[in-house]
Design a protein around this motif. Structure first.
Motif, mmCIF file in Angstrom:
data_model
loop_
_atom_site.group_PDB
_atom_site.id
_atom_site.type_symbol
_atom_site.label_atom_id
_atom_site.label_comp_id
_atom_site.label_asym_id
_atom_site.label_seq_id
_atom_site.Cartn_x
_atom_site.Cartn_y
_atom_site.Cartn_z
ATOM 1 N N ASP A 265 0.786 -1.194 -0.108
ATOM 2 C CA ASP A 265 0.014 -0.047 -0.112
ATOM 3 C C ASP A 265 0.901 1.134 0.011
ATOM 4 O O ASP A 265 0.604 1.988 -0.787
ATOM 5 C CB ASP A 265 -0.919 0.045 1.365
ATOM 6 C CG ASP A 265 -1.889 -1.204 1.082
ATOM 7 O OD1 ASP A 265 -2.315 -1.466 0.125
ATOM 8 O OD2 ASP A 265 -2.298 -1.748 2.280
ATOM 9 N N TYR B 174 -2.108 8.608 6.571
ATOM 10 C CA TYR B 174 -2.455 7.328 6.435
ATOM 11 C C TYR B 174 -4.037 7.301 6.064
ATOM 12 O O TYR B 174 -4.379 6.323 5.532
ATOM 13 C CB TYR B 174 -2.205 6.422 7.274
ATOM 14 C CG TYR B 174 -0.589 5.907 7.752
ATOM 15 C CD1 TYR B 174 -0.135 4.932 7.068
ATOM 16 C CD2 TYR B 174 0.206 6.755 8.493
ATOM 17 C CE1 TYR B 174 1.163 4.608 6.956
ATOM 18 C CE2 TYR B 174 1.596 6.288 8.445
ATOM 19 C CZ TYR B 174 2.053 5.358 7.670
ATOM 20 O OH TYR B 174 3.358 4.982 8.042
ATOM 21 N N ASN B 175 -4.783 8.142 6.487
ATOM 22 C CA ASN B 175 -6.302 8.032 6.495
ATOM 23 C C ASN B 175 -6.706 8.248 5.059
ATOM 24 O O ASN B 175 -6.053 8.804 4.221
ATOM 25 C CB ASN B 175 -6.782 9.173 7.229
ATOM 26 C CG ASN B 175 -6.590 9.064 8.582
ATOM 27 O OD1 ASN B 175 -6.085 8.129 8.981
ATOM 28 N ND2 ASN B 175 -6.624 10.372 9.486
ATOM 29 N N GLU B 176 -7.564 7.442 4.362
ATOM 30 C CA GLU B 176 -8.311 7.396 3.443
ATOM 31 C C GLU B 176 -9.556 8.178 3.182
ATOM 32 O O GLU B 176 -10.099 8.080 2.146
ATOM 33 C CB GLU B 176 -8.271 6.105 2.661
ATOM 34 C CG GLU B 176 -7.181 5.169 2.565
ATOM 35 C CD GLU B 176 -7.176 3.886 2.086
ATOM 36 O OE1 GLU B 176 -8.483 3.593 2.012
ATOM 37 O OE2 GLU B 176 -6.164 3.454 1.883
ATOM 38 N N ASP B 177 -10.044 8.654 4.286
ATOM 39 C CA ASP B 177 -11.452 9.453 4.475
ATOM 40 C C ASP B 177 -11.297 10.839 4.321
ATOM 41 O O ASP B 177 -12.427 11.648 4.742
ATOM 42 C CB ASP B 177 -12.205 8.642 5.628
ATOM 43 C CG ASP B 177 -11.506 9.016 6.917
ATOM 44 O OD1 ASP B 177 -10.262 9.846 6.879
ATOM 45 O OD2 ASP B 177 -11.927 8.485 8.149
#
Length: 509
Positions: free
Chosen positions: A42, A409-412
Motif C-alpha cells: 500500500d 495514512y487516512n483515506e477518508d
C-alpha cells in the motif's frame, strides 16, 4: 495534489545551487544527498518513512535530491557572542511538495543561551535519536515549524552546587505551514485549520557529577496549538471560528488559561495543550553503560497530575464549586525504555528496548457535571486529537511518536489520529562491525484498538522491521546507505520497501 519532477532535472538543479557555495566562509558545512525509495504493497514501510523530520513520503516510489549549507554555533567557543545559519532544500518526486524548504534559520549565541529564528530540525531529548520509537510530545517525525526559539541547549552547571546540578530548556513560538495541505487533503469537507500558531517549552534537570557513574535526568515538555481560524463541520453545516491570537492568547498558551469559543458553559484552557513528563536514570562504567527512561504523555490535568476534583453544587449553583473532593487516576499510559551501551564492542554498540501503553487515557468515561449530577469525570482524553484544532500533527505527520497512526495514512479525508490506543514493544540495535561500515536494526510489534470514539471492530496487530547499513568512504566525505523495510499486519498493511541514499558532507577551507 502531489506534484512530480524528473530526478535528472532535480539533480541538475541542485548541482547548480551547490557550485557557488564553495566560496563561502571557513568552518561552513555542506551537505548533498540523493535518495530513492521503492515499495510494494500500500505504501512505504513505517521505518522508511517515520522519524525523518517529515522529509519522507508514503508513495510507493519516491525520492529527492537535497542540498544544505550550515554554519553552526560552536558551543565551546571562547567568544561571548556568535552567529550561525542554515539552509536545507530538497527537490522531490512522489512527495506532497516538489520543492521542500526543510530548514532555513539564523541563530545567535550569547554565553550559553541561543536565539534561533526560522525552521530548524531539533533533536529529541533523553532518548536515542537512532533507535527509539520517538518522544511522545517533541518528536522528530514531522516537518520543523518556523519559530522564534530561545534556548539553553546544553546543560548549564548551576553555581554553588559542587557540579551536581545542571539545567537546560527552551521556549518557542511559531506558526504552522500546512494550510494548503489540509485544504487539499480534506477537500474542505472535514475539519481543518488555517494559520494555527504553535508554542512549545521544555525544562530539563540533571543531577550528577562529571566522573561519577550515576546520574538522574528529568524533564517536562509542553506544547500548545492556538490562534488561527478553525473550520468545523457540525450538524447544521460548516462553522468557522476565529481563535484568539492577541497577547492574551500568547499568555494562555504559555500559562494554560482562558477558553475556546466552542467550550460553552464548560471552560477548558484555550488551545490544544499537551505534554510529557520525562525521566532517565543513567549508570556509566568504562566499558559499558545502561539507562532506564520513561515518557508519560498527557492531554489535560487528569493525566498531567493524575488528580481529579469535584464537589459542585446543585440547582442554580450547579456550576459553583462548594467543596473540594479529589480522586486519583491510574498511571497506566507510559513509554518505558532501557538503553544499553557497550563501549568496547564494535559489532553491537547500543541496544534499546521500549514498551509503550496508551490504552487508558483517563478511562472510557467523560462526564461534565450537570444540574442533576455533580460528579465530574474527565476521561476519554483522545490523545493527539482535538475538537477544534487538527491535533498534534504537521503536514499529515504526527509531531510526536509515529506509533500514533499519522493522519497521512487516512483515506477518508479526516485530519485526525485514528489509532491512538495501543500497546507496543520495540527493539533497536546499532553497531559497526567494520571501521567504515555501520548498521541499524529496528523491530516493532503493535496492537491497536483505534480510539474511544471509533473502536476497531477487532484489535489490529502490526509488525514493522528495518535493516539499514551505511558505508563511509575514507576520503571525500562520501557515504552510502541502504535500508530495507517491512510492514506486516492491518494497521499499515503488508509493505516491503527499499531505500538508497548517497550523501556527501564536507567543510569549506
Amino acid at each position: 495534489m502531489i506534484k512530480r519532477i524528473r530526478i535528472s532535472r532535480a539533480i541538475a538543479l541542485l548541482m547548480t545551487i551547490q557550485l557557488p557555495l564553495a566560496a563561502a566562509s571557513a568552518q561552513t558545512l555542506y551537505e548533498l544527498s540523493v535518495q530513492a525509495s521503492a515499495a510494494s504493497g500500500d505504501h512505504t514501510p513505517l521505518w522508511l518513512n517515520a522519524n525523518k523530520y517529515g522529509l519522507s513520503s508514503l508513495d510507493k516510489t519516491n525520492g529527492y535530491v537535497r542540498a544544505g549549507i550550515f554554519h553552526p554555533l560552536a558551543g565551546d567557543s571562547e567568544k561571548k557572542v556568535e552567529f550561525g545559519y542554515g539552509a536545507d532544500v530538497a527537490v522531490a518526486a512522489g512527495y506532497i511538495n516538489t520543492v521542500v524548504v526543510q530548514q532555513a534559520f539564523a541563530e545567535a549565541r550569547w554565553l550559553k543561551g541561543t536565539l534561533t529564528i526560522g525552521s530548524k530540525e531539533q533533536p529529541m531529548e533523553l532518548k536515542s535519536q537512532e533507535l527509539s520509537t520517538g518522544s511522545q510530545t517533541l518528536g522528530v517525525n514531522a516537518r520543523p515549524v518556523p519559530q522564534v526559539r530561545l534556548a539553553l541547549p546544553e546543560y548549564w552547571q548551576v553555581p554553588f552546587t559542587a557540579g551536581w546540578l545542571h539545567l537546560k530548556g527552551h521556549i518557542a513560538y511559531g506558526i504552522t505551514t500546512d494550510d494548503g495541505w489540509q485544504e487539499d487533503f480534506t477537500n474542505k469537507q472535514t475539519r481543518y485549520t488555517e494559520h494555527a500558531l504553535l508554542h512549545t517549552k521544555a525544562g530539563y534537570i540533571k543531577i550528577g557529577k562529571e566522573g561519577k557513574p550515576l546520574s538522574l535526568e528529568g524533564g517536562l515538555e509542553m506544547a500548545c496549538q492556538f490562534g488561527g481560524k478553525s473550520y468545523v463541520f457540525e450538524e447544521d453545516g460548516l462553522h468557522h471560528y476565529d481563535n484568539g491570537s492577541g497577547p492574551k492568547a500568547f499568555l494562555h498558551a504559555f500559562v494554560p488559561g482562558g477558553s475556546d469559543k466552542t467550550d460553552g458553559s464548560y471552560h477548558n484552557e484555550e488551545g490544544n495543550h499537551l505534554g510529557s513528563w520525562l525521566l532517565r536514570i543513567n549508570y556509566d562504567r568504562e566499558a559499558w553503560g545502561v539507562s532506564v527512561y520513561a515518557d508519560h504523555f498527557f492531554e489535560d490535568h487528569s493525566m498531567m497530575f493524575h488528580l481529579g476534583s469535584e464537589g459542585y453544587g446543585q440547582g442554580e449553583e450547579w456550576n459553583v464549586r462548594k467543596e473540594h473532593r479529589f480522586f486519583l487516576y491510574n498511571l497506566k499510559d507510559i513509554l518505558l525504555g532501557v538503553e544499553l551501551r557497550l563501549k568496547d564492542v564494535q559489532w553491537l554498540q547500543k541496544a534499546v528496548v521500549e514498551y509503550m501503553h496508551t490504552k487508558y487515557q483517563s478511562g472510557p468515561v467523560y462526564h461534565d457535571h450537570t444540574k442533576n449530577i455533580s460528579n465530574q469525570i474527565s476521561g476519554i482524553d483522545n490523545y493527539y486529537n482535538h475538537n477544534l484544532f487538527t491535533g498534534w500533527q504537521h503536514w499529515g505527520q504526527v509531531m510526536g511518536n509515529p506509533l500514533y497512526t499519522s493522519p497521512l495514512y487516512n483515506e477518508d479525508g479526516h485530519v485526525r489520529v485514528e489509532n491512538n490506543r495501543f500497546v507496543a514493544w520495540h527493539l533497536g540495535l546499532q553497531g559497526s562491525p567494520l571501521p567504515r561500515l555501520s548498521y541499524r536494526l529496528l523491530a516493532t510489534w503493535q496492537r491497536g484498538y483505534g480510539t474511544y470514539y471509533q473502536l476497531f471492530a477487532n484489535p489490529e496487530e502490526n509488525t514493522s522491521l528495518l535493516a539499514e547499513a551505511c558505508f563511509k568512504w575514507p576520503k571525500g566525505g562520501w557515504s552510502a546507505k541502504l535500508g530495507l523495510g517491512m510492514d506486516s499486519g492491518k494497521i499499515y498493511g503488508n509493505n516491503y520497501g527499499l531505500q538508497v541514499t548517497v550523501m556527501r558532507h564536507f567543510v569549506s577551507k
